[in-house]
Design a protein around this motif. Structure first.
Motif, PDB file in Angstrom:
ATOM      1  N   PRO A 368      -7.835  -5.493   1.044  1.00 41.70           N
ATOM      2  CA  PRO A 368      -8.318  -4.928   2.326  1.00 41.70           C
ATOM      3  C   PRO A 368      -7.203  -4.547   3.303  1.00 41.70           C
ATOM      4  CG  PRO A 368      -9.700  -6.761   1.663  1.00 41.70           C
ATOM      5  CD  PRO A 368      -8.549  -6.744   0.708  1.00 41.70           C
ATOM      6  N   PRO A 369      -6.215  -5.425   3.587  1.00 41.12           N
ATOM      7  CA  PRO A 369      -5.155  -4.996   4.510  1.00 41.12           C
ATOM      8  C   PRO A 369      -4.290  -3.876   3.957  1.00 41.12           C
ATOM      9  CG  PRO A 369      -4.655  -7.172   3.600  1.00 41.12           C
ATOM     10  CD  PRO A 369      -6.055  -6.853   3.212  1.00 41.12           C
ATOM     11  N   LEU A 370      -4.128  -3.821   2.642  1.00 40.34           N
ATOM     12  CA  LEU A 370      -3.350  -2.730   2.047  1.00 40.34           C
ATOM     13  C   LEU A 370      -4.027  -1.389   2.309  1.00 40.34           C
ATOM     14  CD1 LEU A 370      -2.002  -3.676  -1.521  1.00 40.34           C
ATOM     15  CD2 LEU A 370      -0.694  -2.955   0.478  1.00 40.34           C
ATOM     16  N   LEU A 371      -5.305  -1.321   2.010  1.00 37.37           N
ATOM     17  CA  LEU A 371      -6.027  -0.071   2.203  1.00 37.37           C
ATOM     18  C   LEU A 371      -6.129   0.290   3.681  1.00 37.37           C
ATOM     19  CD1 LEU A 371      -8.837  -0.541  -0.471  1.00 37.37           C
ATOM     20  CD2 LEU A 371      -6.842   0.948  -0.599  1.00 37.37           C
ATOM     21  N   LYS A 372      -6.262  -0.720   4.525  1.00 38.39           N
ATOM     22  CA  LYS A 372      -6.293  -0.456   5.971  1.00 38.39           C
ATOM     23  C   LYS A 372      -4.984   0.180   6.417  1.00 38.39           C
ATOM     24  CE  LYS A 372      -6.851  -2.729  10.463  1.00 38.39           C
ATOM     25  NZ  LYS A 372      -7.012  -4.032  11.163  1.00 38.39           N
ATOM     26  N   ASP A 373      -3.859  -0.355   5.931  1.00 36.20           N
ATOM     27  CA  ASP A 373      -2.551   0.215   6.278  1.00 36.20           C
ATOM     28  C   ASP A 373      -2.437   1.661   5.809  1.00 36.20           C
ATOM     29  OD1 ASP A 373      -1.743  -2.101   7.471  1.00 36.20           O
ATOM     30  OD2 ASP A 373      -0.491  -2.800   5.826  1.00 36.20           O
ATOM     31  N   LEU A 374      -2.996   1.945   4.640  1.00 37.82           N
ATOM     32  CA  LEU A 374      -2.884   3.294   4.085  1.00 37.82           C
ATOM     33  C   LEU A 374      -3.797   4.287   4.794  1.00 37.82           C
ATOM     34  CD1 LEU A 374      -2.697   2.486   0.258  1.00 37.82           C
ATOM     35  CD2 LEU A 374      -0.944   3.655   1.600  1.00 37.82           C
ATOM     36  N   PHE A 375      -5.007   3.858   5.117  1.00 37.89           N
ATOM     37  CA  PHE A 375      -6.006   4.790   5.622  1.00 37.89           C
ATOM     38  C   PHE A 375      -6.011   4.941   7.145  1.00 37.89           C
ATOM     39  CE2 PHE A 375      -8.815   3.712   1.693  1.00 37.89           C
ATOM     40  CZ  PHE A 375      -7.966   4.485   0.903  1.00 37.89           C
ATOM     41  N   THR A 376      -5.413   3.977   7.868  1.00 43.37           N
ATOM     42  CA  THR A 376      -5.443   4.034   9.332  1.00 43.37           C
ATOM     43  C   THR A 376      -4.579   5.180   9.846  1.00 43.37           C
ATOM     44  OG1 THR A 376      -5.797   1.650   9.510  1.00 43.37           O
ATOM     45  CG2 THR A 376      -4.938   2.768  11.463  1.00 43.37           C
ATOM     46  N   VAL A 377      -5.129   5.955  10.755  1.00 42.97           N
ATOM     47  CA  VAL A 377      -4.391   7.054  11.392  1.00 42.97           C
ATOM     48  C   VAL A 377      -4.468   6.866  12.907  1.00 42.97           C
ATOM     49  CG1 VAL A 377      -4.786   8.684   9.516  1.00 42.97           C
ATOM     50  CG2 VAL A 377      -6.443   8.525  11.384  1.00 42.97           C
ATOM     51  N   GLY A 378      -3.563   7.541  13.591  1.00 40.56           N
ATOM     52  CA  GLY A 378      -3.561   7.437  15.053  1.00 40.56           C
ATOM     53  C   GLY A 378      -2.494   6.490  15.547  1.00 40.56           C
ATOM     54  N   VAL A 379      -2.726   5.921  16.740  1.00 44.15           N
ATOM     55  CA  VAL A 379      -1.699   5.112  17.392  1.00 44.15           C
ATOM     56  C   VAL A 379      -1.406   3.828  16.621  1.00 44.15           C
ATOM     57  CG1 VAL A 379      -2.145   6.018  19.686  1.00 44.15           C
ATOM     58  CG2 VAL A 379      -3.481   4.066  18.862  1.00 44.15           C
TER      59      VAL A 379
END
Length: 821
Positions: A368-379
């Motif tokens: 979950p944190p890996l994919l969050k790091d990859l998919f998160t955009v913006g600030v």
């Protein structure tokens, strides 16, 4: 008790006298005053420090006479003088102050003289014996009194002892190490003095790797004592190689237990400094680093995580680290600072590159944190360099082969192979830099390498419309991206072959690039095997793709490559088998388009393609090559009846034309008995002329059913309509092929084999002699009956005809005349 003591006393006094006389020359040599008899306690035989006098007038060491009186009391006897054995009326002890002062003055004079002599004995030119005696003296006085250690330091003996470590005598070196160990024990000032003596510590460390076990033992004992001073730990760790050697000793199976124990304790002392902990980690001792990572201050934890990310770890260590600190590092990814997350990611990158440790991280919740790091955009998004690390970690995790279709990512029941997740991955691949693209392509390669997840990835690729984008990566200048994309295309091609074939033909350049990849002359690489494997999986009946390959001269390149591999001209390796399989499979697709294609047939003749496939039949151990070669020979052999050159009958002579009764039919020799014309393996692809029949018959005994199916299909072309079936049967008899075909029928391994075997057996049974012979074989009859009962409609029809040949069914056509409708 008195008799026992008396005997002991006589023995001891004689020993004392003997030693006193033997040492006189030594004392004279060192200019030391001799030991006066009145200085020696009759009980201890040692120079007294606290002399006391008892009622008998005899003087003893206070502690010794007190022990004597206690023994008398414990044994229920009256106190007696140890020397005279006379009973005493009291046990009063009177201090002999004058004697004590005299002994102290004598001791001081002797110690001063001995120190002076020790200094001279440790100087240049001293003999080995003198040096060893001087070192023994230093050891003895230091053990006698802790205050003497200060005397040794004040006499500047420590640097002189340290110099003895460089002696050419092993005895001297070992004694010097032992002496320094005694001198520094429980004395920080002396430890500092040793550390200040030039390169003494470096010299001590050198002894750790000496061949002589005693030097190693003494050196590690000395380092252990020095390491007890916190202020010296950093300096010891700063000596190049010290920690590495100590780590080796602490885990040695050949050193004695004491050496191993001292090395371990020394390392434990050195752990007080982070620099030393880093060195230990680099030397394979990870536990101190992990302890600080879990228990240290935030600054220390960050430092240890950064260190962990820089290490190159063995697979066993990766598992240990994942078990010990995996959850902690994952927690940092979830809620740590940006700097801490970067350090944690780099550490996880190291740990995740092994299958077993990657699976541990999955259990720790890394996805979950890996994919969050990859998919998160913006600030809140990570910098691209960290997204690259995240992508690399994800690729490592997927390469572990874990069960991703059942590993939930969140409360929404999504998994890594859910359509939305795959769509996001595909979107990132098309909208990020080369480094992330490459790693995410590797993620998809891993997911499509599993039979349990490949169909979900294929479905997501189709629904996202990403096929063209994936094909276009073949032309990228980045080699790693190109290889990853080709491997991905290879994995999905069995499930979406036509879509990929259409895309490959619909864009310019990709097919040519693919051909250039597998035709490179740099050995056989994984990329080349994947490239040719991808082409091999595309539909063999796609004539458009085959003609494009012809236009790109791919087949000529493939033939050349196959020939070089067969002749050993191309270096092999672990990819040679899949590479050869792919080459042969792509080459075989050429044979599926021969019907009425004179240009293609001419090219096959020019390249002597049939002979090449006959040769490949003998590629033992590579089932696919044998199977594909047999199928290709079937396709080629089907053209033989059209390509054989049937000679024109000769014109009859004048007499024969006038008098037909005198004519005699001329026999044309050199004709193929099956095709009734002039055949060759090159021009007409004739199996008989190409010596392929025996090789195909041998394949009927293969363990792989697919190879047997292909070989039987090729042999069936000798019994096909349009050829001399009776002669075809004779050819099979001569090649001893009838029995193997019957065995294929009897074994009934697959439906396809039964269908082909029944067809072949029916043709064979048209020969009356063979039919008569086989009719007595109950097993063959039973197998034909089973085919008649359980086969499909066509197989049942053929089995029925075969049963009539062996009289298992009546031939009604011979009884009832045909009636027109």
């Amino acid at each position: 008790m008195a008799e026992s003591w008396d005997g002991s006393y006589d023995s001891n006094i004689r020993s004392y006298e003997a030693s006193r006389h033997s040492d006189e020359s030594y004392h004279e040599k060192l200019h030391i005053e001799p030991i006066y008899e009145s200085f020696v306690c009759p009980l201890t035989k040692q120079v007294m420090q606290d002399p006391v006098t008892i009622e008998s007038g005899q003087t003893f060491e206070k502690e010794a006479i007190e022990r004597w009186f206690k023994e008398c009391k414990d044994n229920g006897r009256r106190a007696v003088c140890p020397l005279t054995l006379k009973e005493l009326s009291n046990t009063d002890l009177n201090p002999s102050i004058a004697l004590r002062h005299t002994i102290e003055e004598w001791t001081q004079r002797n110690e001063a003289a001995q120190l002076d002599n020790a200094c001279r004995s440790l100087g240049p030119g001293a003999s080995e014996g003198d040096i060893l005696q001087a070192l023994d003296y230093v050891v003895n006085i230091c053990k006698k009194s802790r205050s003497n250690k200060h005397v040794v330091r004040n006499a500047e003996l420590i640097p002189m002892i340290a110099d003895m470590l460089k002696s050419s005598s092993r005895k001297v070196r070992c004694k010097a190490l032992q002496t320094l160990c005694v001198v520094v024990e429980d004395n920080d000032d002396n430890k500092q003095e040793v550390m200040a003596s030039g390169d003494t510590v470096r010299t001590i460390v050198k002894f750790l790797s000496r061949d002589h076990f005693q030097e190693r033992e003494e050196a590690v004992s000395l380092l252990h004592e020095l390491s007890k001073s916190e202020s010296l730990c950093e300096k010891i760790g700063g000596v190049n190689g010290a920690i590495l050697i100590l780590v080796g000793l602490s885990s040695s199976k050949s050193e004695n237990v004491l050496t191993v124990e001292k090395a371990e304790k020394t390392l434990e002392n050195l752990e007080k400094y982070e620099k030393n902990v880093r060195q230990m980690a680099e030397s394979g001792r990870l536990k101190p680093l992990l302890t600080l990572l879990l228990e240290g201050s935030p600054e220390t934890q960050l430092s240890m995580a950064e260190c962990l990310g820089d290490l190159v770890l063995s697979n066993d260590v990766k598992i240990f680290v994942a078990q010990t600190a995996g959850s902690a590092l994952v927690d940092v990814m979830k809620c740590g600072s940006k700097q801490a997350r970067e350090a944690a990611l780099k550490a996880l990158n190291q740990i995740s590159s092994h299958e077993a440790s990657a699976k541990i991280l999955i259990q720790a919740g890394i996805l979950p944190p890996l994919l969050k790091d990859l998919f998160t955009v913006g600030v809140n998004q990570l910098p691209m360099r960290l997204k690259e690390v995240s992508a690399t970690v994800l690729a490592n995790i997927v390469a572990s082969g874990a069960c991703f279709e059942s590993t939930l990512l969140d409360q929404g029941q999504q998994t890594l192979v859910s359509e939305d997740i795959v769509h996001n991955l595909l979107h990132l691949i098309s909208n990020t830099g080369p480094a992330i693209e490459c790693q995410l392509l590797q993620v998809l390669v891993g997911l499509t390498s599993s039979s349990t997840t490949v169909l979900k990835i294929v479905s997501a690729i189709k629904s996202s419309g990403a096929t063209i984008s994936l094909i276009q990566f073949i032309e990228t200048p980045h080699r790693d991206i190109r290889m990853a994309s080709i491997k991905l295309l290879h994995n999905i091609s069995p499930f979406m072959g036509q879509e990929l074939s259409d895309a490959l033909q619909g864009t310019a350049g990709q097919l040519g690039c693919l051909i250039r990849v597998f035709s490179e002359d740099n050995g056989i690489t994984e990329e080349q095997a994947a490239a040719i494997g991808f082409l091999a999986e595309l539909p063999e009946g796609d004539s458009g793709l085959t003609r494009r390959l012809l236009a790109e001269e791919a087949f000529s390149i493939i033939i050349s490559k196959v020939m070089k591999i067969r002749h050993g001209c191309i270096r092999g390796g672990r990819f040679v088998t899949p590479y050869l399989e792919g080459l042969v499979r792509v080459l075989s697709r050429f044979t599926f388009l021969l019907e009425n294609e004179t240009e293609l047939i001419a090219l096959a003749q020019e390249q002597n393609l049939a002979a090449l496939f006959v040769d490949l039949l003998q590629t033992n151990g590579i089932d696919k090559v044998q199977m594909v070669s047999a199928l290709a020979l079937k396709n080629l052999s089907k053209q033989s009846k059209h390509l054989t050159k049937v000679p024109e009958p000769p014109e009859p002579g004048f007499c024969a034309s006038v008098f037909p009764c005198f004519s005699k039919q001329q026999v044309v020799t050199g004709l193929c008995q099956v095709h009734r014309g002039r055949c060759s393996i090159k021009e007409s692809f004739c199996l008989l002329e190409g010596k392929a029949v025996e090789k195909l018959v041998a394949c009927l005994d293969h363990n792989n059913e697919k190879v047997v199916e292909a070989a039987l299909a090729a042999l069936c072309t000798l019994l096909d309509d349009g050829v001399d079936i009776e002669q075809g049967v004779l050819v099979l008899c001569e090649a001893e092929g009838i029995k193997p075909i019957l065995e294929v029928l009897l074994e009934n391994r697959t439906d396809v084999l039964r269908q082909r075997a029944v067809w072949a057996v029916e043709r064979i049974l048209r020969t009356e002699d063979i039919a008569y012979e086989i009719s007595g074989d109950q097993n063959v009859g039973t197998a034909l009956v089973e085919a008649f009962r359980h086969g499909d409609y066509r197989t049942r029809q053929i089995a029925e005809r075969a049963l009539k040949h062996v009289d298992k069914l009546p031939n009604f056509s011979a009884i009832f005349p045909k009636v027109g409708i």
